[in-house]
Design a protein around this motif. Sequence first.
Motif, mmCIF file in Angstrom:
data_model
loop_
_atom_site.group_PDB
_atom_site.id
_atom_site.type_symbol
_atom_site.label_atom_id
_atom_site.label_comp_id
_atom_site.label_asym_id
_atom_site.label_seq_id
_atom_site.Cartn_x
_atom_site.Cartn_y
_atom_site.Cartn_z
ATOM 1 N N THR A 179 -22.206 -22.687 0.273
ATOM 2 C CA THR A 179 -21.359 -22.585 -0.917
ATOM 3 C C THR A 179 -21.158 -23.969 -1.542
ATOM 4 O OG1 THR A 179 -20.184 -20.816 0.243
ATOM 5 C CG2 THR A 179 -19.165 -21.648 -1.753
ATOM 6 N N THR A 213 -10.186 -23.786 2.220
ATOM 7 C CA THR A 213 -9.837 -22.995 1.032
ATOM 8 C C THR A 213 -10.812 -23.283 -0.120
ATOM 9 O OG1 THR A 213 -8.450 -24.750 0.123
ATOM 10 C CG2 THR A 213 -7.377 -23.195 1.633
ATOM 11 N N GLY A 261 -20.540 -20.991 8.813
ATOM 12 C CA GLY A 261 -19.327 -20.434 8.221
ATOM 13 C C GLY A 261 -18.374 -21.454 7.636
ATOM 14 N N ARG A 317 -19.007 -11.689 8.528
ATOM 15 C CA ARG A 317 -20.462 -11.746 8.500
ATOM 16 C C ARG A 317 -21.090 -10.787 9.506
ATOM 17 N NH1 ARG A 317 -22.757 -17.932 8.458
ATOM 18 N NH2 ARG A 317 -22.649 -18.236 6.199
ATOM 19 N N LYS A 366 -21.167 -24.666 4.119
ATOM 20 C CA LYS A 366 -22.269 -25.576 3.749
ATOM 21 C C LYS A 366 -23.033 -25.070 2.524
ATOM 22 C CE LYS A 366 -24.262 -25.105 7.739
ATOM 23 N NZ LYS A 366 -23.245 -24.260 8.384
HETATM 24 P P1 ADP Z 1 -22.294 -21.810 5.857
HETATM 25 O O1 ADP Z 1 -23.428 -22.038 4.899
HETATM 26 O O2 ADP Z 1 -21.698 -23.075 6.371
HETATM 27 O O3 ADP Z 1 -22.631 -20.881 6.973
HETATM 28 P P2 ADP Z 1 -21.147 -20.333 3.641
HETATM 29 O O4 ADP Z 1 -21.147 -21.281 2.505
HETATM 30 O O5 ADP Z 1 -22.237 -19.314 3.672
HETATM 31 O O6 ADP Z 1 -21.097 -21.117 5.037
HETATM 32 O O7 ADP Z 1 -19.729 -19.625 3.667
HETATM 33 C C1 ADP Z 1 -19.446 -18.539 4.533
HETATM 34 C C2 ADP Z 1 -18.421 -17.615 3.896
HETATM 35 O O8 ADP Z 1 -17.174 -18.268 3.835
HETATM 36 C C3 ADP Z 1 -18.760 -17.236 2.463
HETATM 37 O O9 ADP Z 1 -18.331 -15.919 2.252
HETATM 38 C C4 ADP Z 1 -17.957 -18.206 1.636
HETATM 39 O O10 ADP Z 1 -17.603 -17.665 0.398
HETATM 40 C C5 ADP Z 1 -16.734 -18.440 2.502
HETATM 41 N N1 ADP Z 1 -16.248 -19.822 2.396
HETATM 42 C C6 ADP Z 1 -16.924 -20.936 2.776
HETATM 43 N N2 ADP Z 1 -16.186 -22.033 2.586
HETATM 44 C C7 ADP Z 1 -15.004 -21.619 2.084
HETATM 45 C C8 ADP Z 1 -13.808 -22.295 1.688
HETATM 46 N N3 ADP Z 1 -13.675 -23.629 1.776
HETATM 47 N N4 ADP Z 1 -12.777 -21.551 1.221
HETATM 48 C C9 ADP Z 1 -12.897 -20.210 1.129
HETATM 49 N N5 ADP Z 1 -14.003 -19.504 1.487
HETATM 50 C C10 ADP Z 1 -15.037 -20.201 1.960
#
Ligand code: ADP
Length: 173
Positions: free
Chosen positions: A25, A155, A20, A116, A23
């Motif tokens: 994104t 953010t 979350g 999620r 990573k």
């Molecule tokens: P991970 O791969 O680390 O589990 P994700 O990239 O899947 O995390 O992101 C999880 C959720 O949080 C997604 O809906 C994403 O759009 C949101 N998110 C992740 N990083 C940020 C950020 N820095 N600012 C705003 N939303 C974010």
Amino acid sequence: VFNREIIRKKPNILITGTPGTGKTTTSSALADATQFRHINIGDLVKEKNLHDGWDDDLDCYVINEDLVCDELEDLMEGGGNIVDYHGCDFFPERWFDLVIVLQTENSVLYDRLHNRGYSETKLKNNIECEIFQVLLEEAKESYSENIVMALKSDTIDDITRNVATLTDWIRAW
Ligand code: ADP
Ligand code: MN
């Protein structure tokens, strides 16, 4: 005998952090900006069956670390990879030139994981993982501290800034 790090023409970056923290994104945006290959370990494990079944307690696949490392060895040797995973202690140390640990403020992370649909147990485990900086400690124990960098990911602006920083780092390598 030449060190693989010296032969590599392009660096490999590991992007780790609690689930979350952003990573996938971040890795995906960085791959778009640099034409580097985004390797999402979770997806790879599912696609290529690099696991030993499903863990009902932890609600995730039991990753087979040896199979994952064998699968990636050739690609990693060539460089130009962004590896995305919520763990970092089982990869060969020599694979990575930079290890990024994304960090997110608790209340923000809580909302993301809640969205999620994570169970209470899974939520609690992950929030604790973030509070105790488990991934930062794991990264520092597994890699030379001077290649480990923690970046804030609260953010969208943080993502934009982190991708710009990492793109610059890659260009300068
Ligand atoms: P991970 O791969 O680390 O589990 P994700 O990239 O899947 O995390 O992101 C999880 C959720 O949080 C997604 O809906 C994403 O759009 C949101 N998110 C992740 N990083 C940020 C950020 N820095 N600012 C705003 N939303 C974010
Ligand atoms: Mn992810």
